[in-house]
Scaffold this motif. Sequence first.
Motif, PDB file in Angstrom:
ATOM      1  N   ILE A 206       0.837  -1.202   0.000  1.00 52.69           N
ATOM      2  CA  ILE A 206       0.000   0.000   0.000  1.00 52.69           C
ATOM      3  C   ILE A 206       0.876   1.258   0.000  1.00 52.69           C
ATOM      4  N   PHE A 207       2.047   1.146   0.613  1.00 50.10           N
ATOM      5  CA  PHE A 207       2.945   2.304   0.717  1.00 50.10           C
ATOM      6  C   PHE A 207       4.103   2.246  -0.275  1.00 50.10           C
ATOM      7  N   ASN A 208       4.085   1.259  -1.193  1.00 48.50           N
ATOM      8  CA  ASN A 208       5.127   1.178  -2.227  1.00 48.50           C
ATOM      9  C   ASN A 208       5.173   2.468  -3.023  1.00 48.50           C
ATOM     10  N   ASN A 209       6.371   2.837  -3.422  1.00 46.73           N
ATOM     11  CA  ASN A 209       6.590   4.007  -4.289  1.00 46.73           C
ATOM     12  C   ASN A 209       6.120   5.328  -3.671  1.00 46.73           C
ATOM     13  N   THR A 210       6.029   5.383  -2.340  1.00 42.84           N
ATOM     14  CA  THR A 210       5.645   6.640  -1.681  1.00 42.84           C
ATOM     15  C   THR A 210       6.826   7.240  -0.925  1.00 42.84           C
ATOM     16  N   GLY A 211       7.938   6.518  -0.860  1.00 40.08           N
ATOM     17  CA  GLY A 211       9.083   6.978  -0.082  1.00 40.08           C
ATOM     18  C   GLY A 211       8.899   6.743   1.402  1.00 40.08           C
ATOM     19  N   ALA A 212       7.940   5.898   1.773  1.00 39.15           N
ATOM     20  CA  ALA A 212       7.647   5.632   3.182  1.00 39.15           C
ATOM     21  C   ALA A 212       8.800   4.896   3.852  1.00 39.15           C
ATOM     22  N   VAL A 213       9.007   5.215   5.124  1.00 36.06           N
ATOM     23  CA  VAL A 213       9.951   4.488   5.970  1.00 36.06           C
ATOM     24  C   VAL A 213       9.106   3.593   6.870  1.00 36.06           C
ATOM     25  N   ILE A 214       9.313   2.287   6.744  1.00 36.95           N
ATOM     26  CA  ILE A 214       8.503   1.315   7.485  1.00 36.95           C
ATOM     27  C   ILE A 214       9.389   0.600   8.491  1.00 36.95           C
ATOM     28  N   GLU A 215       8.985   0.671   9.758  1.00 37.16           N
ATOM     29  CA  GLU A 215       9.686  -0.038  10.824  1.00 37.16           C
ATOM     30  C   GLU A 215       8.730  -1.064  11.400  1.00 37.16           C
ATOM     31  N   SER A 216       9.235  -2.266  11.649  1.00 33.92           N
ATOM     32  CA  SER A 216       8.380  -3.301  12.237  1.00 33.92           C
ATOM     33  C   SER A 216       9.051  -3.882  13.470  1.00 33.92           C
ATOM     34  N   LYS A 217       8.221  -4.304  14.395  1.00 33.36           N
ATOM     35  CA  LYS A 217       8.725  -4.891  15.634  1.00 33.36           C
ATOM     36  C   LYS A 217       7.731  -5.956  16.084  1.00 33.36           C
ATOM     37  N   LYS A 218       8.248  -7.160  16.327  1.00 32.69           N
ATOM     38  CA  LYS A 218       7.375  -8.242  16.802  1.00 32.69           C
ATOM     39  C   LYS A 218       7.151  -8.102  18.302  1.00 32.69           C
ATOM     40  N   SER A 219       5.984  -8.552  18.738  1.00 34.88           N
ATOM     41  CA  SER A 219       5.692  -8.566  20.169  1.00 34.88           C
ATOM     42  C   SER A 219       6.599  -9.596  20.846  1.00 34.88           C
ATOM     43  N   ARG A 220       6.625  -9.569  22.153  1.00 32.23           N
ATOM     44  CA  ARG A 220       7.508 -10.452  22.899  1.00 32.23           C
ATOM     45  C   ARG A 220       7.288 -11.919  22.534  1.00 32.23           C
ATOM     46  N   ASN A 221       6.028 -12.315  22.388  1.00 32.91           N
ATOM     47  CA  ASN A 221       5.751 -13.715  22.061  1.00 32.91           C
ATOM     48  C   ASN A 221       5.697 -13.964  20.551  1.00 32.91           C
ATOM     49  N   GLY A 222       5.885 -12.925  19.750  1.00 36.37           N
ATOM     50  CA  GLY A 222       5.927 -13.077  18.304  1.00 36.37           C
ATOM     51  C   GLY A 222       4.583 -13.209  17.621  1.00 36.37           C
ATOM     52  N   LYS A 223       3.521 -13.113  18.403  1.00 36.29           N
ATOM     53  CA  LYS A 223       2.179 -13.301  17.855  1.00 36.29           C
ATOM     54  C   LYS A 223       1.709 -12.089  17.038  1.00 36.29           C
ATOM     55  N   TYR A 224       2.167 -10.906  17.419  1.00 38.62           N
ATOM     56  CA  TYR A 224       1.762  -9.668  16.747  1.00 38.62           C
ATOM     57  C   TYR A 224       2.988  -8.889  16.276  1.00 38.62           C
TER      58      TYR A 224
END
Length: 95
Positions: A46-64
């Motif tokens: 959805i944010f391709n080609n927009t110059g967006a900076v995307i950061e991701s972080k998994k929850s402690r148990n990895g579920k979210y």
Amino acid sequence: MGKENSEEFYGRLREELQKSTTWPSNYLYKFIIPTDPVRIEQIGSIFNNTGAVIESKKSRNGKYTSLSITVHLENPDQVIEKYREVGKVKGVISL
């Protein structure tokens, strides 16, 4: 969120963004989703080609996974358009 409620929500959001932000501007989206590579990719596309900076972080148990997406947008309508697109991805919680 029902259609009427979402329209009311987006109307209020548009007003707040117009009052509180000088456009164009960077906007920070925050989402929580079940950890699933397909869903993460859907949101990323959805944010391709927009110059967006995307950061991701998994929850402690990895579920979210939390996604923080910063993107430069021209106006509040573009902010809302992206929220609508992301809202079509199953299981997304917008913060």
